[in-house]
Design a protein around this motif. Structure first.
Motif, short mmCIF file in Angstrom:
data_model
loop_
_atom_site.label_atom_id
_atom_site.label_comp_id
_atom_site.label_asym_id
_atom_site.label_seq_id
_atom_site.Cartn_x
_atom_site.Cartn_y
_atom_site.Cartn_z
N UNK A 33 0.81 -1.21 0.00
CA UNK A 33 0.00 0.00 0.00
C UNK A 33 0.84 1.26 0.00
N UNK A 34 1.90 1.26 0.79
CA UNK A 34 2.79 2.43 0.86
C UNK A 34 3.45 2.67 -0.49
N UNK A 35 3.89 1.59 -1.14
CA UNK A 35 4.51 1.71 -2.46
C UNK A 35 3.55 2.33 -3.46
N UNK A 38 2.99 6.10 -2.56
CA UNK A 38 4.14 6.95 -2.89
C UNK A 38 4.23 7.20 -4.40
N UNK A 39 3.87 6.19 -5.19
CA UNK A 39 3.93 6.35 -6.64
C UNK A 39 3.03 7.49 -7.10
N UNK A 40 1.81 7.55 -6.55
CA UNK A 40 0.88 8.61 -6.94
C UNK A 40 1.29 9.94 -6.31
N UNK A 98 -3.94 10.41 -4.27
CA UNK A 98 -3.00 10.08 -3.20
C UNK A 98 -3.74 9.83 -1.89
N UNK A 99 -4.72 10.68 -1.57
CA UNK A 99 -5.50 10.51 -0.34
C UNK A 99 -6.28 9.19 -0.36
N UNK A 100 -6.83 8.84 -1.52
CA UNK A 100 -7.59 7.59 -1.63
C UNK A 100 -6.66 6.38 -1.49
N UNK A 101 -5.46 6.47 -2.05
CA UNK A 101 -4.48 5.39 -1.88
C UNK A 101 -4.10 5.25 -0.40
N UNK A 102 -3.89 6.38 0.27
CA UNK A 102 -3.54 6.35 1.69
C UNK A 102 -4.67 5.69 2.50
N UNK A 103 -5.88 6.09 2.21
CA UNK A 103 -7.07 5.52 2.87
C UNK A 103 -7.13 4.01 2.65
N UNK A 118 -3.69 -2.51 -5.25
CA UNK A 118 -2.91 -1.29 -5.45
C UNK A 118 -2.29 -1.24 -6.84
N UNK A 119 -2.01 -2.40 -7.42
CA UNK A 119 -1.52 -2.42 -8.80
C UNK A 119 -2.58 -1.87 -9.74
N UNK A 120 -3.82 -2.34 -9.59
CA UNK A 120 -4.91 -1.84 -10.43
C UNK A 120 -5.18 -0.36 -10.18
N UNK A 121 -5.11 0.05 -8.91
CA UNK A 121 -5.37 1.45 -8.57
C UNK A 121 -4.31 2.36 -9.20
#
Length: 627
Positions: A33-35, A38-40, A98-103, A118-121
């Motif tokens: 998830x962190x990876x 960070x990408x976004x 980025x916020x949605x990925x963090x969530x 997370x790959x799809x996201x």
């Protein structure tokens, strides 16, 4: 340097996708998830750099990488266009992304396929960036199809549930219908202008260097609009979006707030110089948008699934954006896209926080009283609800009021429709708020025992988005619109500055009174009378029609899906059987003749000589008879 940074902006999420695909299983759940986050976040940082640069220099960043194709007098380059419009879009795509990925790090922590999620996201964000950054329609189409693919992957992420698979297929197929229209529009534009580059087409149009039948321009614009109807869920291609709730809640937030559904508005705004030449098509866009806003709002009045209410709310708000586009008020449509991204992302993530606390429960009839134990979720949800309801000083008031004001001056009938849809919005959103957070808890004792506020990784994005939903309207205040000035270089007809007059104050007053009316009705029903929606089996009359979404899905099934199935069955069971029978029949005939022919090979020399003499006599006889 600009080229390298632009490539970093684009490919950082793609790198996150690749790393999670190939190494995700070897990483811990949090690391995956962190990876991805960070990408976004890297893309957001680069976007912010370009945004400040362009805001300072007022000059777009144009990056031409190579000539993609050259056919006679038609050519397409592969390049990026980072101007005011694309950077504004990238700011909320990557920022809210980025916020949605963090969530999602916390929300999806227990899922066994979190690395795949997370790959799809990341891939979703990569294709959306491609769509926005491209310097021509062909690159936009790559991103356009890419987000369609990712929506299919994410809506059906929990693929063991067949209903979720069906929802994913529905989204994919309905978008293909719209995409066909978009592709035809691209072909027509390529034929008319011999290019697909935005800047070149705009120059040709603004300088009057072309002589094209207005009918062809209108057809091209209409085809592009059909594509926008598919991506941005307008009548008649809107039914996929509510079903998209099958995906995990962060996916719903990403699709509804920051990425896919905004693509249609982006495309029409990007091509504003073309649509200005097709007033008839603009009228169609405005009417479709207004009707979509009203129909979706009416359906949202009686839905009991918390995410379904928000889904129909999205369709309705998108309808208002298309109403603004059809009126030629592109800046206002973009304004509402931005404010909607803030409060709708907060609302969807807030609903996810509620669902997380209730271990998957989505029916509002089994909620209630949550404000006592989920204070942060409640506060952020309340702010976003006030924003979408159109009350000052929240962001939704400013953007929605601008749309209604433009409609009033251009077409009072559309203003009435938009106003009624807005009153409905205030009602069903506060209905959702009261049923979810007020009165006593109506769920099970086990659910009540485990009620708790969500972790910080969930509540922090909610707080940020709630603040943006509160103050976001400041980017475009009447008489002092930073947004209008910022977007002026990309608009063929920049918005005129206007100050508030008596008519404007009257319209604002009507809008606020309408919102308060909707809120008051919801308060009377669900707080004063403590009403709870009836079970599905007891819903009757008009409410039943609305609850069943005007039976549009059933209509499509009867008129389109079943006939297509019947035609397919006919070809499979009749035509294909006949063709197969003919083909295999000829083969069987050849085998039969071969088998019979083998019997005359009996090894008798006398028989062979007899056949030989008979054959020679036949040939000689034929020769003499022919003469």
């Amino acid at each position: 340097m600009d080229t390298n940074l632009a490539l970093l902006l684009l490919f950082a999420p793609f790198a996150g996708f690749l790393l999670n695909v190939f190494f995700g299983k070897k990483l811990s759940r949090n690391a995956a998830g962190v990876l991805g986050t960070l990408a976004v976040a890297v893309s957001f940082g680069v976007t912010l750099f370009f945004f400040l640069q362009v805001n300072s220099t007022k000059e777009p960043v144009m990056i031409d990488l190579f000539q993609w194709m050259q056919l006679a007098n038609f050519s397409v380059d592969f390049g990026f266009q980072l101007d005011q419009l694309s950077l504004l879009w990238l700011m909320f795509v990557t920022g809210i992304g980025t916020l949605i990925h963090m969530y999602s790090i916390s929300y999806m922590h227990d899922d066994e396929n979190i690395h795949k999620f997370f790959a799809y996201l990341n891939l979703f964000v990569f294709f959306m960036i491609t769509l926005v950054m491209g310097s021509n329609l062909l690159i936009m189409f790559i991103g356009w199809e890419g987000v369609g693919l990712c929506s299919y992957l994410l809506i059906g992420f929990w693929y063991k549930n067949q209903d979720y698979n069906d929802a994913a297929k529905k989204a994919f197929i309905m978008n293909r219908i719209g995409d066909l229209g978009f592709l035809i529009g691209i072909f027509i534009i390529a034929y008319l202008f011999h290019t697909l580059d935005y800047t070149v087409i705009r120059t040709i149009i603004t300088e009057g260097k072309f002589t094209v039948d207005a009918t062809w321009l209108s057809i091209a614009a209409l085809c592009l609009f059909i594509g926008a109807c598919g991506k941005s869920a307008q009548i008649p291609l809107y039914t996929w979006l509510p079903d998209a709730m099958a995906g995990p809640t962060p996916v719903s937030a990403l699709i509804h707030a920051a990425t896919m559904v905004t693509a249609g508005i982006f495309m029409i705004t990007r091509m504003n110089f073309l649509f200005n030449l097709a007033p008839d098509v603009q009228n169609v866009i405005a009417i479709v948008g207004a009707v979509t806003a009203l129909v979706a709002a009416a359906i949202g009045l009686v839905q009991n699934d918390i995410k379904k209410v928000l889904a129909y709310s999205t369709v309705s708000q998108l309808g208002l954006m298309f109403l603004a586009l059809g009126l030629g008020a592109y800046e206002i449509a973009v304004f509402h896209v931005i404010t909607h991204a803030f409060f709708k992302a907060c609302l969807f993530l807030g609903s996810g926080s509620v669902i997380h606390a209730l271990h998957g429960e989505q029916d509002m009839r089994n909620m209630g009283g949550l404000r006592k134990v989920m204070k942060i979720t409640f506060a952020t949800f309340l702010i976003s609800t006030l924003a979408i309801s159109g009350l000052p000083p929240f962001s939704g008031f400013f953007s929605k009021d601008e749309i209604l004001m433009a409609a009033y001056h251009e077409n009072p009938v559309l203003w009435v429709i938009g106003s009624v849809a807005s009153i409905m919005t205030a009602f069903y959103m506060f209905r959702l708020l009261y049923l979810t957070f007020y009165k006593d808890f109506r769920g099970t004792e086990e659910q009540k025992h485990h009620l708790h506020e969500s972790p910080a990784l969930i509540t922090f994005p909610l707080i940020v988005l709630a603040i943006l939903a509160l103050v976001g309207g400041a980017i475009s205040l009447p008489g002092s619109s930073w947004l209008n000035e910022y977007l002026a270089p990309v608009m063929a007809k920049p918005a005129a500055h206007h100050h508030l007059d008596n008519t404007a104050y009257m319209l604002m007053g009507i809008a606020v009174v309408g919102a308060l009316l909707g809120i008051g009705i919801a308060y009377a029903k669900y707080i004063k009378k403590s009403e709870v929606p009836e079970p599905d089996s007891k819903i009757t009359g008009v409410a039943k029609v609305l609850y069943n979404k005007f039976y549009v899905d059933e209509l499509y099934m009867a008129v389109i899906v079943k006939p297509v199935y019947a035609i397919g069955s006919f070809f499979k069971n009749v035509i294909e059987v006949a063709i197969s029978g003919s083909v295999f029949g000829l083969g069987k005939l050849a085998n039969m003749l071969g088998s019979e022919g083998k019997t005359i090979q009996n090894g008798s020399i006398g028989f062979y000589l007899f056949v030989f003499v008979a054959g020679v006599c036949s040939i000689i006889g034929y020769i003499f008879l022919a003469k």
